[in-house]
Design a protein around this motif. Structure first.
Motif: not given
Length: 263
Positions: A54-58
């Motif tokens: 999720t963090l990398r996608a954001d």
């Protein structure tokens, strides 16, 4: 428990060193919450991986939006006011928001009078494209032609053309503000030729598509350019007069009203 606490800091340090900031944050939260000892190792790992993904996608979305240079950075599909009397069809708009036209390398043309929200809507589609994983670049057509002319003088023309043709969604805002010169026709043809059936282009214009041929001026070049722009493009036509003529603007969102006050 003591051994687990002793391992916490070295483990976090290793995660941070590897750039696994999402997993590190999830680790800290799990160790601080009560009842997490009941979770299995697979459940711990799954929660940590979910946070990292999720963090990398954001982060990727933030980077794409920063590179896009959208005129209205906060414009988004969710904020579109379909109650406004602009002829904007909800079903068609939400279908376009799914992004199939982007993966099919098709175009989108938004036309309408000044102040009807063309630029804001284009930026909303740009933001949606970034969410869907596409690189985006917003440019105003008059400024683009100025930059291309200067690039020919300082030797940066190939690099600028590559930037305009490589991006997956190019937003050309304010097309048709004036009749094109010979050089501008050449530049536009270079861009649309390189992008045709390879990338998607979104164009906004005050003048209807039927008048674009006259704006390009040269009949042969106009045919070539429009053949690559118009025939595989979805269209949105916004109706209504400029909001400058109205005392208030209740039919547009706050972000759209900001378009009216831009120079």
């Amino acid at each position: 428990m003591k051994e687990a606490r002793m391992l916490t800091n070295p483990t976090l340090d290793q995660m941070q060193a590897l750039g696994l900031t999402g997993m590190a944050a999830a680790w800290r939260e799990l160790t601080e919450q009560s009842g997490t000892n009941e979770l299995s190792r697979d459940e711990w790992l799954g929660l940590m991986l979910d946070r990292e993904v999720t963090l990398r996608a954001d982060k990727r979305i933030r980077n794409r939006l920063a590179s896009a240079k959208l005129r209205f950075a906060q414009a988004c599909i969710e904020d579109i006011d379909f109650a406004a009397a602009r002829g904007l069809d909800r079903r068609n708009t939400m279908a376009l928001a799914q992004g199939q036209w982007l993966t099919a390398h098709e175009g989108l043309i938004i036309t309408g009078h000044t102040g009807t929200g063309k630029s804001w809507l284009a930026c909303a589609f740009g933001r949606q494209a970034a969410r869907l994983g596409h690189s985006v670049l917003y440019v105003r057509v008059p400024r683009m032609f100025e930059e291309l002319a200067l690039a020919r003088l300082d030797g940066s023309f190939p690099r600028l053309i590559d930037r305009l043709t490589r991006v997956q969604l190019l937003i050309l805002d304010d097309f048709g503000t004036h009749t094109l010169s010979d050089q501008q026709r050449f530049h536009l043809f270079e861009i649309v030729e390189e992008r045709y059936q390879r990338k998607s282009t979104l164009i906004t214009a005050q003048v209807p598509v039927a008048s674009w041929h006259d704006l390009i001026a040269d009949s042969t070049v106009a045919d070539a350019i429009l053949d690559r722009i118009v025939h595989n493009a979805h269209r949105i036509t916004l109706r209504g007069e400029s909001m400058r003529k109205q005392k208030s603007a209740p039919l547009l969102t706050g972000a759209e009203n900001g378009e009216i006050n831009q120079p």
